[in-house]
Design an enzyme around this catalytic site. Structure first.
Site, short mmCIF file in Angstrom:
data_model
loop_
_atom_site.label_atom_id
_atom_site.label_comp_id
_atom_site.label_asym_id
_atom_site.label_seq_id
_atom_site.Cartn_x
_atom_site.Cartn_y
_atom_site.Cartn_z
N HIS B 12 0.83 -1.21 0.00
CA HIS B 12 0.00 0.00 0.00
C HIS B 12 0.87 1.26 0.00
O HIS B 12 0.48 2.30 0.55
CB HIS B 12 -1.00 -0.02 1.17
CG HIS B 12 -0.38 0.02 2.53
ND1 HIS B 12 -0.81 -0.75 3.58
CD2 HIS B 12 0.64 0.76 3.04
CE1 HIS B 12 -0.08 -0.49 4.65
NE2 HIS B 12 0.80 0.44 4.36
N HIS B 59 -1.71 5.88 8.63
CA HIS B 59 -0.31 6.30 8.80
C HIS B 59 -0.24 7.58 9.62
O HIS B 59 0.29 8.60 9.15
CB HIS B 59 0.34 6.46 7.42
CG HIS B 59 0.42 5.16 6.67
ND1 HIS B 59 -0.67 4.63 6.00
CD2 HIS B 59 1.42 4.27 6.52
CE1 HIS B 59 -0.31 3.47 5.46
NE2 HIS B 59 0.94 3.24 5.75
N HIS B 193 10.64 -3.53 3.80
CA HIS B 193 11.15 -2.16 3.73
C HIS B 193 11.45 -1.67 5.13
O HIS B 193 10.86 -2.12 6.11
CB HIS B 193 10.18 -1.20 3.02
CG HIS B 193 8.85 -0.99 3.68
ND1 HIS B 193 7.95 -2.00 3.93
CD2 HIS B 193 8.25 0.15 4.14
CE1 HIS B 193 6.84 -1.51 4.49
NE2 HIS B 193 7.01 -0.19 4.66
N GLU B 240 4.64 -4.91 8.87
CA GLU B 240 3.22 -4.68 8.67
C GLU B 240 2.55 -5.79 7.85
O GLU B 240 1.31 -5.83 7.78
CB GLU B 240 2.97 -3.31 8.03
CG GLU B 240 3.46 -3.21 6.60
CD GLU B 240 3.27 -1.81 5.99
OE1 GLU B 240 2.87 -0.89 6.71
OE2 GLU B 240 3.54 -1.67 4.79
FE FE Z 1 2.20 1.15 5.64
#
Ligand code: FE
Ligand code: FE
Lengths: 105, 276, 276, 105
Positions: B12, B59, B193, B240
């Site tokens: 996302h 976020h 990441h 995540e």
């Molecule tokens: Fe994220």
């Protein structure tokens, strides 16, 4: 330093993160861009200084959430790779050399 | 009765949404990404789910750390597009399936999931950066969503096991909804990441491909892995992907991956996978 | 290691706080209430807990229905007194035991409780209307609190069973805290009352006394009762006594009630009970 | 009518409850007491009318949370027994006769 955003970090940097988060509101962004010192009222002098200089690494080490920093970065027209490069202690160009598709940002 | 017709795992990354908004479908730097989503968009166009149940994270846009939920379920008829610092994306407001969402809330709370319930709040790219790769925005969204916001930002995070279990009870909740509805589950996030610290820019393609294999063949093993392993293998932010476990837990145990795409252009490994 | 030294069950009617603020300790209408709290205040003064862990509910003061948690744990060093429409009560800000609260957060999330975490938010009478009956406010509060806010307002509510189980895992969380701390658990709410509908003004003294007996001798039976029974027997709003189950679940199984007081002057049956 | 404040009720009356809840802010209370029509901007005409007349029963039936109504009651100096009496369709004095200690409010 482990850079896990935990409850201790969250509490320590709550005021700073709240300021950064407030930049999701258009009127707050406008104020910050036009009269930054007024917009930063309530921050400590240390906090203001890191924001003034967009010192990404110092902000991160202080406890700013990356996701709150993104709001400041968008407001100031800074991309995520620039921030990531700063955290690594590199310049943007240097960082992009390590990427497969430097144009994809 | 409502039925789960399949599942989608997807990154996302916000730049996915920006690339879409700027019409970069044929830009050589972005083309491989768009190509990877085509089979998913086609599947959705053909199978026409009435509802996409979206597991994603906010976020620090709508939810702030003064009041931060582990699992927050949206029960609105409509969700505005959030302003993340550049103004809201030029896409329509999302339509929520409120009656299904409220039924799920009742069922999950009864099964001892301690949900936060939210309504009338805007949603950020965690949901709609992948959504625009899969669903048309014109003349309007083809169907409805139910959003589940997961804490993957402020530790302690929910355990991978808890996420998988939530998926299993989500299945029970959806299948007990009396109306005939076709529901697809979307799990978002990752893959590898890390955006912070000296290790910022970290990726791990080997782990990513292993994860894409395990989420298909052995999700129970992923559910048993401690969160620390996800962080070590996939980067702090890559952890995540535990949100994919909610999606996988909600599918029939015999569901199988029928499409996968992986693209690692910049800081985040972008992946999409389809399960049926 | 931290230790749970006892528990308190108490009503949290707002008028209790107002009676205190107006100095009604010797007003004949209020005297029986104040008398009932004296043994509890004495116990606290003698046993000197370092922390009161408070299970209570916010009354749509700090938390609003656009973002409503099932269980919200406070992790701040300090909590302001909320303004509920008359300005904040003239009592000191509450001191939070942040390190213990954060430890409890980690332990409970790891044990699959899906907590919302809050900080830097003000607290309403649900906590401090009973607190001023038990703790001196001058020169300042004698020790610290950890607040747990429970949804008893917007259905679906957590089940009685879930509340009891939360208490049991809360015990585990507190007992694994490395510092030597004495902790008392406070469960608030009730007893019987209904504020709405044709049945507004409803009370049930028989059920109240039975509840006070069961919470001592057979809390497992209370944990098995469906919420609907609590609403039928104790009134819609009286069902908030499920918060006493969190307190009771956190006590040693052999803990016993050593004091009880019951007073029903107006719309809500006011009770206080002490366990050790 | 069961008067359970569930998710359907909550959604239906969210705007009204948000207004009532805003009376926890001193400046909003002041505005409402001094210029009620200005404070109620954004409410529907039906909603405004129920608030204007402090029609507790109508507000409740519409979906107002009792705990949000308490904010309006405190602002206007109305006690909980008065609201409870209204829900029962009684006057305050009539209701107080059914209580053990009518002075304890
Ligand atoms: Fe994220
Ligand atoms: Fe209450």
């Amino acid at each position: 330093m482990k850079y896990v955003f935990d409850l201790e970090t969250s509490a320590r940097a709550l005021r700073l993160n709240r300021f950064l988060h407030s930049l999701t509101v258009a009127s707050k962004r406008k104020l910050f861009l036009e009269r930054p010192e007024e917009a930063m009222q309530g921050l400590s002098e240390t906090e203001k200084d890191m924001v003034r200089h967009l010192d990404w690494k110092a902000l991160q080490d202080y406890g700013a959430s990356f996701f709150c920093l993104e709001k400041l970065a968008r407001t100031k027209g800074v991309s995520n790779p620039e921030m990531v490069a700063a955290f690594r202690g590199e310049g943007l160009e240097e960082f992009l050399k390590t990427r497969r598709v430097p144009g994809a940002r | 009765m409502a039925k789960i017709i399949g599942g989608i795992g997807t990154s996302h990354v916000p730049t996915i949404g920006i690339a879409f908004d700027k019409g970069r479908q044929n830009d050589p730097d972005w083309k491989p990404l768009f190509r990877g989503y085509e089979p998913v968009a086609k599947w959705l166009a053909e199978r026409k789910p009435d509802v996409l149940f979206f597991c994603f994270n906010d976020h620090a846009t709508t939810f702030f750390f003064d009041h931060y939920p582990t699992f927050a379920l949206g029960v609105s008829e409509e969700y505005r597009i959030a302003d993340e610092g550049l103004g809201p994306r030029p896409i329509p407001s999302l339509k929520g399936h409120a009656p299904l969402a409220r039924h799920i809330a009742r069922s999950l709370v009864d099964d001892e999931f301690d949900l936060t319930i939210f309504q009338d709040l805007p949603l950020d790219h965690g949901l709609h950066s992948p959504l625009t790769m899969m669903w048309p925005t014109k003349p309007d969204w083809p169907a409805k969503v139910v959003p589940l916001v997961v804490n993957v930002l402020q530790h302690p995070l929910p355990t991978p096991r808890r996420c998988f279990k939530l998926g299993q009870f989500l299945r029970k909740a959806i299948e007990s909804y009396p109306e005939d509805l076709k529901v697809a589950i979307v799990g978002t996030g990752g893959l590898s990441h890390q955006m912070i610290g000296e290790r910022a820019g970290f990726n791990n393609e080997k782990w990513d491909l292993e994860f894409l294999e395990l989420i298909d063949r052995d999700p129970e093993r992923l559910a048993r892995m401690p969160l620390e392993d996800y962080m070590r293998l996939g980067g702090n932010e890559g952890a995540e992907v535990i949100m994919w476990l909610i999606m996988r837990g909600a599918l029939a145990p015999g569901a199988r991956k029928i499409h996968q795409s992986y693209y690692l252009p910049m800081t985040t490994a972008m992946a999409v996978a389809l399960f049926e």
